[in-house]
Every structure is written in structure tokens, then in C-alpha cells.
Scaffold this active site. Structure first.
Site, PDB file in Angstrom:
ATOM      1  N   HIS A 119      82.669   7.270  14.026  1.00 58.48           N
ATOM      2  CA  HIS A 119      81.972   6.839  15.345  1.00 58.48           C
ATOM      3  C   HIS A 119      82.805   7.074  16.444  1.00 58.48           C
ATOM      4  O   HIS A 119      83.647   6.444  17.238  1.00 58.48           O
ATOM      5  CB  HIS A 119      82.408   5.075  15.084  1.00 58.48           C
ATOM      6  CG  HIS A 119      81.390   4.663  13.925  1.00 58.48           C
ATOM      7  ND1 HIS A 119      80.112   4.563  13.955  1.00 58.48           N
ATOM      8  CD2 HIS A 119      81.922   4.392  12.747  1.00 58.48           C
ATOM      9  CE1 HIS A 119      79.785   3.985  12.800  1.00 58.48           C
ATOM     10  NE2 HIS A 119      80.832   3.989  11.865  1.00 58.48           N
ATOM     11  N   THR A 163      98.932  19.041  19.449  1.00 59.50           N
ATOM     12  CA  THR A 163      97.960  17.854  19.556  1.00 59.50           C
ATOM     13  C   THR A 163      96.779  18.195  20.642  1.00 59.50           C
ATOM     14  O   THR A 163      95.899  17.622  20.652  1.00 59.50           O
ATOM     15  CB  THR A 163      98.843  16.559  20.190  1.00 59.50           C
ATOM     16  OG1 THR A 163      99.480  17.163  21.574  1.00 59.50           O
ATOM     17  CG2 THR A 163      99.893  16.184  19.515  1.00 59.50           C
ATOM     18  N   LYS A 181     105.037  31.078  26.130  1.00 57.53           N
ATOM     19  CA  LYS A 181     104.712  32.470  26.648  1.00 57.53           C
ATOM     20  C   LYS A 181     103.441  32.755  26.510  1.00 57.53           C
ATOM     21  O   LYS A 181     102.478  32.558  25.671  1.00 57.53           O
ATOM     22  CB  LYS A 181     105.755  33.575  25.969  1.00 57.53           C
ATOM     23  CG  LYS A 181     107.011  33.445  26.039  1.00 57.53           C
ATOM     24  CD  LYS A 181     107.955  34.270  25.233  1.00 57.53           C
ATOM     25  CE  LYS A 181     109.175  34.154  25.474  1.00 57.53           C
ATOM     26  NZ  LYS A 181     110.163  35.036  24.403  1.00 57.53           N
TER      27      LYS A 181
END
Lengths: 195, 203
Positions: A119, A163, A181
């Protein structure tokens, strides 16, 4: 000679077992292997009927790939020449795609299982699938969280937690992983990234 | 009397263990008999490894000193000092020179390495077939590495320093320091006069 005779039934038995094991996959390429199947440090594979793996890949000892069907049919696609050193933990309930020539260091964890995979509109339409591009290198003990896309030829440093999306040709590290970098195509060097 | 009987019964297994350990020791470059290595450890390239006296290496460790990597010849040299305590599930890989000093304490899940893969993203076939970049890593005397620490190549950790849990050591750490974080930064320094840890403020 006698030793060989004793070993022959065992060899035939392992070959038959290996063949039946390979048939359970959705697709598995030529020359793909797993470290020490059936011994102490064996690989742990669940949901083989949803896994497709390309040619010449290698999964070191202690690899655990679990593909779990919940509501939708999960997709777990792994490319050619993927090299996993040891103890990869991969949990797939929706969609994980790993490209070609990917190098994965020991103790890496990749998952696309989130609070509520089926959902997503409740959580602002967040995507959960994980895409790892061609030629990516993931460092020791990194964690790839749901909904992350890692671009081609990027490097993830050791002990990072990814993340957010990482673009192509970058070095990212830290918790959460930030771009450190970028590859400079003009001078062919890594250049520090600010911003 | 009863204890003597038990000793006699245990004698054959003791002799077998002694022979086993002697054979195990001979495969190393140098190995002191007073050191202990758990049976579940995986040790590759023993001919390049030196282990000092009274070390203990816990379960499921991987200690690897490469002789070659995809056709590239390597001269690895891994030396572990005296009284080193390595707990479980550590991974120490060596392709160049890696030395661990005396009295070092290493917590579980630690990774120490002295090499890296080549970092050219335009190389055909990704990062894994690139030749290794070999360096030198030194862990000084009396260092304490916390749980889950990664020590990367070309790093020197000074004597008697402490590295916090889950840190990534990418640069040199001086002596008598406490360093944490990813990448590891010095947060405290030991004052030898007052015998206390003092905070270090970054400028």
C-alpha cells in the site's frame, strides 16, 4: 583406485542433486556457482522459482537470498559476472535488480522490504524496489535500504547505509551515504564533490 | 587415584592433539606454540603469516594472505604480535604488508585490510578484475579496536589508541587517541601527566 571407486557414487549423487537444484531456478546461467552448498557454511536460498541469475556469477559462502511472495509476484534479477565475496543477505518481496559486473564485499545487506510494501499510497507513493547498476562496487558491511537506485560504476564505501539514490560514477560513503567524490571524465580522476 | 585414571584415559587424545598442533604450526611461516587458533577459523596462505606468543584467535575468523589475485603476483607479509586477542568473526586480509603489534585487543566483526581494488570506473568488466592497489597497514601496540571497525589500506594506528564501534578508519590515527565515526576522527586524547582522557576540539 579403490578410493575413486568409493567416491564415484557420492560424485554421481552430488551431480544429480546439483542438477535438480539448478532446475528449481527461474533462470540460472552457465558457470554460476555458490560457495559450499550442503556443508557447514552453506548458502541459504529461498524462493528459487523467482530468482534469475546470469552467467559466470559467484556467490561466496554464507550467502542468504530469500525471496518471499506476499501479494505480488516478486522479481529478483541478478546479472552476469556478479561477484559476491561472502555472507550477502538479500531479502526480496517486490523487486530487486542487480546489474552486470557488480562486486559485493562481505557482510552486505540488500533489502526491499518496507513497513507496508503493498500500500505505497499510504506512504506518499514511495517506491520500494532496489536497482543496482552495472559495474557497481559495494563495500564491506554496507546496507542498501528499500527504494534506492545506485547508478552505474559507483562505489559505496565500507560501513555505509544507503538511504537515497546515488547517481552514476560517484563514490558515496557514511551513514547516511553521501556523495564524496565524482569521476571527472576530462582529467580521468576522482574529484571531491561539494554541495 | 581417580584423577590419575582420568589422566591416563586422556593421554591418547592429548598426544593426538599435540601431533595435530605441530602439523598445524609447521604450515605457518612462524607460529608460537602458546598461541591458540579456533578450529572454525579459515586461514589461507599460512606460509606468509607470523603469529607471536600467547595470541588467541576466536571462532569463524578469516585470515587471508594472498599469493596471487587473478594472475597478479603478490608478496604478502602478515605479522601478528604477542598477546593479541582477536575475538570472533574478524576478517583480516593481506596482500602487501600488514602488521598488528603486541597486546592488541580486537572486538568481533572487525575488518582489517591493506589493499584495495583499482578504482577506474571506465575499466571494462567493472571493479573486480582490476589489479589490486597494495599498501601497508600498521596497527600499533596496545590498540583496542571496537566492534565492527573497518581499517582500510595505507593506515597507521598509533600505539595505545582506541577506535570506537562501527568506525571506518581511512586516515592515520596518532598515539594515545580515541577516534570514532565514519570516517574516524580523534575526539579525545590521553594526557600522560594528569592520566585522564581530554577532549579534542576541532578548529
Amino acid at each position: 583406485m579403490i578410493n575413486n571407486l568409493f567416491l564415484l557414487p557420492m560424485k554421481i549423487y552430488t551431480k544429480v542433486r546439483l542438477r535438480s537444484f539448478r532446475k528449481k531456478f527461474l533462470y540460472i546461467g552457465e558457470g554460476t556457482g555458490f560457495g559450499r552448498i550442503g556443508y557447514g557454511d552453506c548458502c541459504n536460498l529461498d524462493g528459487l522459482e523467482y530468482i534469475s541469475i546470469g552467467d559466470l556469477s559467484w556467490f561466496g559462502k554464507g550467502t542468504s537470498i530469500s525471496v518471499i511472495r506476499k501479494n505480488k509476484i516478486p522479481i529478483c534479477e541478478i546479472g552476469n559476472r556478479v561477484k559476491v565475496t561472502a555472507r550477502l543477505g538479500l531479502v526480496c518481496v517486490e523487486n530487486i535488480q542487480i546489474g552486470n559486473d557488480v562486486l559485493i564485499a562481505p557482510d552486505v545487506m540488500i533489502t526491499d522490504e518496507n513497513i507496508d510494501n503493498h500500500h505505497p499510497e499510504k506512504w506518499g507513493g514511495r517506491k520500494n524496489g532496489v536497482v543496482i547498476g552495472n559495474g557497481v562496487w559495494i563495500g564491506q558491511r554496507s546496507i542498501i535500504l528499500p527504494g534506492v537506485t545506485i547508478g552505474e560504476h559507483s562505489i559505496i564505501g565500507a560501513n555505509s547505509v544507503v538511504t537515497h539514490d546515488i547517481p552514476a560514477y560517484c563514490i558515496a560513503a557514511g551513514q547516511p551515504a553521501k556523495i564524496m567524490k565524482k569521476w571527472d571524465f576530462d582529467n580521468l580522476t576522482w574529484v571531491k564533490y561539494r554541495g | 587415584m581417580g584423577s590419575d585414571d582420568m589422566n591416563i584415559l586422556k593421554l591418547p587424545s592429548k598426544i593426538i592433539n599435540h601431533i595435530k598442533k605441530t602439523r598445524f604450526m609447521k604450515s605457518f611461516k612462524s607460529f608460537d606454540r602458546s598461541s591458540y587458533v579456533d578450529e572454525s577459523c579459515e586461514i589461507i596462505g599460512k606460509e606468509n603469516i607470523v603469529i607471536g606468543s600467547e595470541c588467541s584467535i576466536g571462532s569463524c575468523c578469516e585470515i587471508i594472505a594472498f599469493n596471487s589475485h587473478l594472475g597478479q603476483e603478490l608478496h604478502s607479509d602478515l605479522s601478528i604480535g604477542n598477546h593479541v586477542r582477536i575475538t570472533s568473526r574478524c576478517r583480516i586480509t593481506c596482500a602487501g604488508t600488514l602488521s598488528i603489534g603486541n597486546d592488541v585487543l580486537i572486538a568481533p566483526d572487525v575488518m582489517i585490510t591493506d589493499h584495495n581494488h583499482g578504482m577506474d570506473p571506465t575499466y571494462p568488466g567493472g571493479y573486480s578484475p582490476q589489479p589490486l592497489l597494495v599498501g601497508e597497514t600498521v596497527v600499533g601496540d596496545g590498540v583496542w579496536l571496537g566492534r565492527g571497525v573497518c581499517v582500510l589500506s595505507n593506515v597507521t594506528i598509533g600505539a595505545h589508541s582506541i577506535i570506537g564501534a562501527h568506525s571506518v578508519v581511512t586516515h592515520d590515527i596518532p598515539e594515545y587517541c580515541m577516534a570514532v565515526g565514519s570516517p574516524a576522527k580523534t575526539i579525545k586524547r590521553y594526557n600522560l601527566k594528569t592520566k585522564q582522557w581530554e577532549k579534542v576540539y576541532d578548529k
